[in-house]
Motif scaffolding. Sequence first.
Motif, mmCIF file in Angstrom:
data_model
loop_
_atom_site.group_PDB
_atom_site.id
_atom_site.type_symbol
_atom_site.label_atom_id
_atom_site.label_comp_id
_atom_site.label_asym_id
_atom_site.label_seq_id
_atom_site.Cartn_x
_atom_site.Cartn_y
_atom_site.Cartn_z
ATOM 1 N N ILE A 190 -7.421 -2.803 -10.356
ATOM 2 C CA ILE A 190 -6.132 -2.460 -10.959
ATOM 3 C C ILE A 190 -6.300 -1.275 -11.900
ATOM 4 C CG2 ILE A 190 -4.404 -3.304 -12.602
ATOM 5 C CD1 ILE A 190 -4.642 -6.039 -11.113
ATOM 6 N N GLN A 208 -4.661 7.221 -9.274
ATOM 7 C CA GLN A 208 -3.708 7.516 -8.204
ATOM 8 C C GLN A 208 -4.374 7.844 -6.867
ATOM 9 O OE1 GLN A 208 -1.823 10.275 -10.691
ATOM 10 N NE2 GLN A 208 -1.285 8.569 -11.993
ATOM 11 N N PRO A 209 -5.085 6.886 -6.329
ATOM 12 C CA PRO A 209 -5.771 7.140 -5.061
ATOM 13 C C PRO A 209 -4.790 7.363 -3.913
ATOM 14 C CG PRO A 209 -6.042 4.849 -5.769
ATOM 15 C CD PRO A 209 -5.294 5.526 -6.841
ATOM 16 N N ALA A 260 -4.504 2.366 -11.581
ATOM 17 C CA ALA A 260 -3.649 2.886 -12.659
ATOM 18 C C ALA A 260 -4.123 4.255 -13.118
ATOM 19 C CB ALA A 260 -3.652 1.904 -13.828
ATOM 20 N N LEU A 295 1.211 -2.800 -11.145
ATOM 21 C CA LEU A 295 0.093 -2.989 -10.213
ATOM 22 C C LEU A 295 -0.329 -4.439 -10.171
ATOM 23 C CD1 LEU A 295 -1.935 0.165 -11.156
ATOM 24 C CD2 LEU A 295 -0.997 -0.372 -8.908
ATOM 25 N N ARG A 296 -0.354 -5.045 -11.355
ATOM 26 C CA ARG A 296 -0.734 -6.450 -11.413
ATOM 27 C C ARG A 296 0.255 -7.299 -10.592
ATOM 28 N NH1 ARG A 296 -4.812 -8.828 -13.854
ATOM 29 N NH2 ARG A 296 -5.815 -7.147 -14.959
ATOM 30 N N LEU A 334 0.220 -9.885 -3.327
ATOM 31 C CA LEU A 334 -0.635 -9.910 -2.131
ATOM 32 C C LEU A 334 -1.447 -11.199 -2.076
ATOM 33 C CD1 LEU A 334 -1.913 -6.223 -1.882
ATOM 34 C CD2 LEU A 334 -0.144 -7.361 -0.528
ATOM 35 N N ARG A 335 -1.935 -11.630 -3.228
ATOM 36 C CA ARG A 335 -2.711 -12.879 -3.233
ATOM 37 C C ARG A 335 -1.807 -14.074 -2.900
ATOM 38 N NH1 ARG A 335 -6.916 -14.219 -7.420
ATOM 39 N NH2 ARG A 335 -8.048 -14.812 -5.552
ATOM 40 N N ILE A 363 0.847 -1.202 0.000
ATOM 41 C CA ILE A 363 0.000 0.000 0.000
ATOM 42 C C ILE A 363 0.879 1.247 0.000
ATOM 43 C CG2 ILE A 363 -1.590 1.323 1.458
ATOM 44 C CD1 ILE A 363 -2.936 -1.414 2.090
ATOM 45 N N GLN A 399 2.954 5.610 -7.618
ATOM 46 C CA GLN A 399 2.069 5.568 -8.775
ATOM 47 C C GLN A 399 2.551 4.634 -9.886
ATOM 48 O OE1 GLN A 399 2.156 9.743 -8.964
ATOM 49 N NE2 GLN A 399 1.123 9.721 -6.995
ATOM 50 N N PRO A 400 2.637 3.379 -9.574
ATOM 51 C CA PRO A 400 3.123 2.416 -10.560
ATOM 52 C C PRO A 400 2.169 2.272 -11.745
ATOM 53 C CG PRO A 400 2.437 1.308 -8.532
ATOM 54 C CD PRO A 400 2.305 2.751 -8.283
ATOM 55 N N LEU A 453 2.224 1.743 -3.459
ATOM 56 C CA LEU A 453 1.169 2.252 -4.350
ATOM 57 C C LEU A 453 0.931 3.746 -4.109
ATOM 58 C CD1 LEU A 453 -1.432 -0.646 -3.973
ATOM 59 C CD2 LEU A 453 -0.213 -0.039 -6.070
ATOM 60 N N ALA A 454 0.969 4.154 -2.861
ATOM 61 C CA ALA A 454 0.675 5.545 -2.529
ATOM 62 C C ALA A 454 1.810 6.468 -2.960
ATOM 63 C CB ALA A 454 0.423 5.674 -1.028
ATOM 64 N N PHE A 505 0.474 -16.262 -14.840
ATOM 65 C CA PHE A 505 -0.332 -15.067 -15.106
ATOM 66 C C PHE A 505 0.566 -13.842 -15.254
ATOM 67 C CE2 PHE A 505 -3.230 -11.871 -12.811
ATOM 68 C CZ PHE A 505 -3.838 -11.470 -13.980
ATOM 69 N N ALA A 510 0.204 0.045 -14.882
ATOM 70 C CA ALA A 510 -0.722 -1.097 -14.750
ATOM 71 C C ALA A 510 -0.016 -2.445 -14.577
ATOM 72 C CB ALA A 510 -1.676 -1.137 -15.931
ATOM 73 N N LEU A 566 -6.465 3.369 -0.991
ATOM 74 C CA LEU A 566 -5.752 2.145 -1.374
ATOM 75 C C LEU A 566 -6.081 1.006 -0.416
ATOM 76 C CD1 LEU A 566 -2.341 3.730 -2.245
ATOM 77 C CD2 LEU A 566 -3.822 2.450 -3.803
ATOM 78 N N VAL A 574 -0.596 -6.667 -6.831
ATOM 79 C CA VAL A 574 -1.844 -7.315 -6.417
ATOM 80 C C VAL A 574 -1.658 -8.832 -6.388
ATOM 81 C CG1 VAL A 574 -4.233 -7.750 -7.139
ATOM 82 C CG2 VAL A 574 -3.349 -5.414 -7.103
ATOM 83 N N THR A 575 -0.941 -9.352 -7.371
ATOM 84 C CA THR A 575 -0.691 -10.796 -7.406
ATOM 85 C C THR A 575 0.181 -11.221 -6.214
ATOM 86 O OG1 THR A 575 -0.883 -10.773 -9.795
ATOM 87 C CG2 THR A 575 0.216 -12.677 -8.833
ATOM 88 N N ALA A 583 -3.560 7.002 0.224
ATOM 89 C CA ALA A 583 -3.316 5.777 1.007
ATOM 90 C C ALA A 583 -4.592 5.167 1.596
ATOM 91 C CB ALA A 583 -2.290 6.055 2.109
#
Lengths: 230, 230
Positions: free
Chosen positions: B64, B71-72, B68, A77-78, A84-85, A64, A71-72, A67-68, A206, A74, B77, A81-82, B74
């Motif tokens: 995602i 840019q939310p 992208a 981001l994948r 985290l899963r 998080i 600003q990565p 991400l904050a 993936f 797409a 997020l 998120v992957t 924290a």
Amino acid sequence: MRILFHEELTFISDQLVAMSRLSGRALERATTALLEADLALAEQVISEDEQIDAIRRDLESRAIDVLARQQPVATDLRQLVTALRMSSDLERAGDLARHVAKLARMRYPEVAVPEHMREVFTRMSPLAQEMIVRAGEIVAAQDADGAVELQLRDDAMDRYHREVFRLVLEADPQVETQVAIDTTLLSRYLERFADHAVSVAIRVVFLVTGTWHDELVPSTGAGPVHRAEP
Amino acid sequence: MRILFHEELTFISDQLVAMSRLSGRALERATTALLEADLALAEQVISEDEQIDAIRRDLESRAIDVLARQQPVATDLRQLVTALRMSSDLERAGDLARHVAKLARMRYPEVAVPEHMREVFTRMSPLAQEMIVRAGEIVAAQDADGAVELQLRDDAMDRYHREVFRLVLEADPQVETQVAIDTTLLSRYLERFADHAVSVAIRVVFLVTGTWHDELVPSTGAGPVHRAEP
């Protein structure tokens, strides 16, 4: 900025590898505790599970934070998120090792697994351990081919799972009902543990290919696999 | 920009509610299929599980995409990442309903649950269904108090789980081993289903308060709950 981001991803990947090793080791110890009725070892597995949970929470906070701040794009981001899963899968694998340890503790000083079923568990558990450690290596190497190979090994897990039911059903004299309950649950825990290994590995496919291979996606739990199933 | 983002979050919340209803309905039908040996209904639950999985995949793609484009900050997020974890829980609940349906199919035309155990399953399954639907409402209303209440209901699930083991162990004449295996697995599926409901709800506490209440976090699987446990 992107260099920093990729350093972060490498760190996250290292943590996933660490989680896979910790959960593999937890299952190894839990199985020893189970088969040798080793209460101290069972307690250790139960209390050390918190380490794996803590890494998962830390990974989520870091993701998080990344991400904050960064600003990565797409694709990145994948990856996040992957990751985290994957960390959820590995945390859950650790929980399942803890369940095995709890069952060992509950039956102490008795051994939950009867003599004629020791062999199947001494094969099934090490396979599950190898699979989770291998999943970590596959993540580190972004090895999509390795992921497909790992999924094939899950068939052996399903065979062991069926073998457990066969041994319970065909035992002569009939096993005690408590033994049937315990070994059914143990087999289910091990089978789910291996499912999580496959799930982690398949997410690499993936990431590398950018598409889901539907035929490769594990069903997240083979569900009931009994002798009566075709 | 932030208005758009909040519209996205509302959409995602609506989808989580939809997933909770679908998985609740899947478990309702799977249980009917199980207790009435209704093969067509079992097949329907098995094939319709794909709907729940598809919503989960769609949510992940949208999340995602939002990350992208927008840019939310924290806090936002954390909402998104938490929503993704909730969707994984709900997908998994759907999988467990499918497992119940698969077991019903496997035993057809027989009924996997013997007469003296019907009552416990006709109480346990509706409670699990109510819990998952309630979890969806708690998400929609961001109702942290409701989440804490829901967690208390999980104690009743654990009691039913122990009751299943008691009924299996104390049956006279002794139940067939196959019945012991089947009902152990069914009870485990239902117990895990309810765990996912609690897990979804408790994440709302996190979102609303910004901190984890460690004592409230479910152990993600109560593990072995047997008669022999204190």
